[in-house]
Design an enzyme around this catalytic site. Structure first.
Site, PDB file in Angstrom:
ATOM      1  N   GLU A  39      15.208  45.420  24.176  1.00 46.52           N
ATOM      2  CA  GLU A  39      15.530  47.069  23.938  1.00 46.52           C
ATOM      3  C   GLU A  39      16.753  47.314  22.748  1.00 46.52           C
ATOM      4  O   GLU A  39      17.946  47.392  23.308  1.00 46.52           O
ATOM      5  CB  GLU A  39      15.130  47.496  25.321  1.00 46.52           C
ATOM      6  N   ARG A 305      18.430  40.516  38.419  1.00 48.92           N
ATOM      7  CA  ARG A 305      19.173  40.558  38.046  1.00 48.92           C
ATOM      8  C   ARG A 305      20.668  40.550  38.579  1.00 48.92           C
ATOM      9  O   ARG A 305      20.809  40.550  39.697  1.00 48.92           O
ATOM     10  CB  ARG A 305      18.718  41.812  37.477  1.00 48.92           C
ATOM     11  N   LYS A 315      23.200  50.599  31.034  1.00 48.30           N
ATOM     12  CA  LYS A 315      23.283  50.498  29.397  1.00 48.30           C
ATOM     13  C   LYS A 315      23.434  52.465  29.850  1.00 48.30           C
ATOM     14  O   LYS A 315      24.482  52.761  28.412  1.00 48.30           O
ATOM     15  CB  LYS A 315      22.368  50.492  28.702  1.00 48.30           C
TER      16      LYS A 315
HETATM   17  P1  ATP Z   1      19.840  48.080  31.642  1.00 54.49           P
HETATM   18  O1  ATP Z   1      19.259  48.144  32.760  1.00 54.49           O
HETATM   19  O2  ATP Z   1      21.131  47.687  32.032  1.00 54.49           O
HETATM   20  O3  ATP Z   1      19.830  49.179  30.784  1.00 54.49           O
HETATM   21  P2  ATP Z   1      17.576  46.656  30.320  1.00 54.49           P
HETATM   22  O4  ATP Z   1      16.577  46.394  31.421  1.00 54.49           O
HETATM   23  O5  ATP Z   1      16.809  48.075  30.059  1.00 54.49           O
HETATM   24  O6  ATP Z   1      19.049  46.776  30.967  1.00 54.49           O
HETATM   25  P3  ATP Z   1      16.806  45.346  27.821  1.00 54.49           P
HETATM   26  O7  ATP Z   1      17.248  45.175  26.812  1.00 54.49           O
HETATM   27  O8  ATP Z   1      15.314  45.966  29.112  1.00 54.49           O
HETATM   28  O9  ATP Z   1      17.677  45.763  29.093  1.00 54.49           O
HETATM   29  O10 ATP Z   1      16.924  44.258  28.645  1.00 54.49           O
HETATM   30  C1  ATP Z   1      16.787  42.947  28.118  1.00 54.49           C
HETATM   31  C2  ATP Z   1      16.254  41.622  28.518  1.00 54.49           C
HETATM   32  O11 ATP Z   1      17.286  41.456  29.446  1.00 54.49           O
HETATM   33  C3  ATP Z   1      15.359  41.957  29.881  1.00 54.49           C
HETATM   34  O12 ATP Z   1      14.683  40.573  29.608  1.00 54.49           O
HETATM   35  C4  ATP Z   1      16.194  42.025  31.000  1.00 54.49           C
HETATM   36  O13 ATP Z   1      15.324  42.115  32.549  1.00 54.49           O
HETATM   37  C5  ATP Z   1      17.287  41.302  31.320  1.00 54.49           C
HETATM   38  N1  ATP Z   1      18.438  41.801  31.921  1.00 54.49           N
HETATM   39  C6  ATP Z   1      18.795  43.064  32.042  1.00 54.49           C
HETATM   40  N2  ATP Z   1      19.575  43.713  32.438  1.00 54.49           N
HETATM   41  C7  ATP Z   1      19.407  42.604  32.970  1.00 54.49           C
HETATM   42  C8  ATP Z   1      21.082  41.716  34.290  1.00 54.49           C
HETATM   43  N3  ATP Z   1      22.175  42.459  35.168  1.00 54.49           N
HETATM   44  N4  ATP Z   1      20.844  40.819  34.607  1.00 54.49           N
HETATM   45  C9  ATP Z   1      20.002  39.568  34.678  1.00 54.49           C
HETATM   46  N5  ATP Z   1      19.306  39.989  33.518  1.00 54.49           N
HETATM   47  C10 ATP Z   1      19.476  41.693  32.507  1.00 54.49           C
HETATM   48 MG    MG Z   2      14.551  47.993  29.662  1.00 52.60          MG
END
Ligand code: ATP
Ligand code: MG
Length: 599
Positions: A39, A305, A315
């Site tokens: 995102e 994760r 984020k």
């Molecule tokens: P955050 O939780 O850090 O705000 P997010 O999950 O909202 O991150 P996205 O942009 O939605 O961030 O994530 C894009 C992809 O990266 C998704 O498929 C998510 O599952 C994966 N992802 C996000 N954080 C991690 C992590 N710590 N380890 C592995 N994969 C991750």
């Molecule tokens: Mg997300």
């Protein structure tokens, strides 16, 4: 730059790769298609790097395709700045490795409408990037995929769901809806007629209703044990401009509705995400099945994760560090963002090596940041050019050399890489050594320079400390030493053993460099385990010094990596200007934190 063997040329094995291999073996799938769907509401971090390496890694290993897709369904939090940074970061991480597997979208192409088995179907055929994208700069020439490019199709699918009697327009407020769902109570609007639902949904789209007054909800099961199936929201009203679609829409699909349909439209076979989405999977499957879609459906798989010690990963928290100016920006070299890690001097190879090392599991855990640091040191040890530099200089005068003494000594560029050869370093009567390498009152087992003691200068002579010169405040400002002129390589006493060897630079020839000594951003292993994570910021995470460097560092190259002998690994920072190098300490040679912890 010498390129150490790429760790990602190995084929790891884990439960997801086993599933993919099995699907190919059984013929359930013939072309593997994954995606990485960030995102664009912040910069990518090292957790995303794990996901990128998994999704692109699978495409790479199974001769498939991986799409980079902006998961941009929330107009109020997203921004083009983030889209651009994501492109740069993903491209950097996969370049020279899986860039041939990057799914490309021909410019301007929208999903094709197909009539299959009497049903309208939308499909955006993938194009694998077979010719390598430009390797010179970090820009991707072709557009990534955007979930927002499918808003028309997703809207059509919503209409079809209403038609099938599987979705309804609900007039409850967001708070009421939450409360009803928690209590497994049906919405009073659940049994509206198809005609009324169609009319209201079209009017939602036309902009007739304010934000929050109506939603479209899937009609599944208000009493389902899984709360995600209790008639979840699939569309909401948001009168807000979108970074990609502008003012075209005032209703936006919810993540759960948009995600599975985007996967379907792109022909994704394996939709891989983190464990928190496991509870959403029944909804993912329900939507695709409810629409009776004619092509093979994608499947969702979840993995744990990445959580890293001494690091915050969300984020939202990283955004706080940026907006409260606790770091200099998203790409501050102390940040766990891909752009920060890159600026710090870590190579994409090291990051991929880390991602491959930690493996893929179903169980949440905390990865020790030392594992990352190990991958970084391993990579930098192989590729770094060795250089002499003194971070906190003290002058040494070699009294038995003539005033105008000058010679050039041979120094090895990289003992790990015989092809890197040798270079000449200037040597003269006055040199700088590290203040730490001298002790007036040496502690036990101090093998560096002390009054009356001897030490070898790397690539040069053995010297003996004869006299200490101090300023009026009692600080050591100069050491007067004599050199054993036969002790250089090839000399009569060259094999004479002294316990210590130290680094140095010739005072007259040294150049100044701004050196930024970075360290871990937090002082505790789990900064977000409780309390305010910002109270655990390391006050010594950045220390800036003016170092004295051997002259060859005037030509430091941003593509290369350097080891200041006996100290640490460094990379050139983009703040450098001609004649004014700025070097970032990527990592020390040894792990000082491990020692701290044992104490
Ligand atoms: P955050 O939780 O850090 O705000 P997010 O999950 O909202 O991150 P996205 O942009 O939605 O961030 O994530 C894009 C992809 O990266 C998704 O498929 C998510 O599952 C994966 N992802 C996000 N954080 C991690 C992590 N710590 N380890 C592995 N994969 C991750
Ligand atoms: Mg997300």
């Amino acid at each position: 730059m010498s390129n150490p063997t790429d760790p990602t040329s190995a084929t790891p094995s884990d439960f997801i790769r086993d599933i993919v291999a099995d699907d190919l073996q059984s013929g359930r799938q013939t072309n593997i298609h994954t995606r990485f769907p960030p995102e664009p509401n912040g910069y990518l971090h090292i957790g995303h790097a794990k996901s990128i390496c998994l999704n692109f890694g699978i495409a790479h290993e199974f001769n498939g395709v991986c799409n980079l897709r902006m998961d941009d369904t929330n107009p109020t939090k997203e921004d083009v700045e983030y889209v651009d940074s994501i492109l740069t970061d993903v491209n950097w991480l996969i370049r020279g490795w899986a860039d041939a597997n990057l799914g490309l979208k021909p410019a301007g192409k929208t999903p094709e409408t197909q009539e299959l088995n009497g049903k309208t179907d939308f499909y955006l055929p993938p194009v694998a990037n077979q010719s390598k994208i430009e390797t010179q700069n970090l820009q991707i020439s072709t557009e990534p995929f955007y979930a927002s490019d499918y808003f028309d199709q997703i809207y059509e699918y919503a209409l079809r769901l209403i038609d099938l009697g599987k979705a309804f327009v609900c007039d409850m407020s967001p708070e009421e809806t939450d409360e009803y769902r928690r209590n497994a109570k049906p919405s009073p609007f659940r049994d509206r007629s198809v005609a009324e639902n169609l009319d209201l949904f079209k009017r939602m789209r036309a902009g007739e209703f304010p934000d929050g007054t109506r939603t479209l909800r899937a009609k599944i099961d208000v009493a389902a044990p899984n709360i995600w199936l209790r008639d979840p929201l699939i569309y909401r009203i948001r009168h807000a401009a979108h970074h990609h679609t502008g003012d075209k829409w005032c209703i936006y699909p919810m993540y759960d509705f948009a995600h599975c349909l985007s996967d379907y439209i792109e022909g994704i076979t394996h939709s891989i995400c983190t464990l928190e989405f496991e509870v959403h999977r029944p909804l993912y499957d329900w939507i695709l099945e409810a629409l009776g879609l004619p092509r093979t459906l994608p499947h969702q798989y979840e993995f744990a994760r990445l959580n890293l010690s001494y690091t915050v990963m969300s984020k939202r928290k990283l955004m706080q560090l940026v907006t409260e100016k606790l770091v200099t920006g998203w790409d501050d070299p102390r940040m766990p963002t891909i752009s920060g890690i890159r600026r710090r001097g870590v190579t994409a190879t090291a990051l991929r090596d880390f991602a491959y090392h930690i493996g893929i599991t179903k169980y949440d855990g905390l990865t020790d940041v030392a594992v990352l640091e190990h991958s970084i040191r391993n990579d930098l040890n192989k590729r770094s050019l060795r250089r002499l530099a003194v971070l906190r200089p003290v002058k040494v005068v070699l009294t038995n050399l003539p005033e105008n003494h000058f010679e050039e000594l041979n120094a090895v560029n990289n003992p790990e890489d015989p092809e890197s050869g040798t270079r000449k370093i200037p040597f003269s009567r006055e040199i700088f050594i590290e203040a730490d390498d001298f002790a007036e009152i040496p502690p036990p087992k101090f093998f560096r320079l002390k009054p009356g003691g001897e030490v070898r200068l790397k690539y040069a002579y053995i010297i003996k400390c004869e006299e200490i010169v101090k300023d009026s405040a009692g600080n050591v400002i100069e050491l007067r030493c004599t050199a054993d002129l036969e002790s250089k390589t090839g000399g009569a006493t060259s094999s004479r053993k002294v316990k210590g060897t130290i680094h140095w630079v010739s005072a007259a020839h040294a150049i100044d460099a701004e050196v930024r000594l970075y360290d871990r951003l937090f002082t505790v292993p789990e900064p977000d385990a409780g309390g305010d994570f910002k109270s655990f910021l390391n006050p010594h995470s950045l220390d800036v010094v003016t170092a004295k460097c051997e002259p060859s560092l005037a030509e430091a190259n941003p593509e290369l990596r350097y080891q200041f002998e006996r100290l640490a690994y460094f990379a050139l920072d983009p703040d450098s200007e001609p004649g004014k190098p700025v070097l970032n300490r990527t990592i020390t040679l040894k792990d000082a934190w491990a020692k701290e912890q044992k104490k």
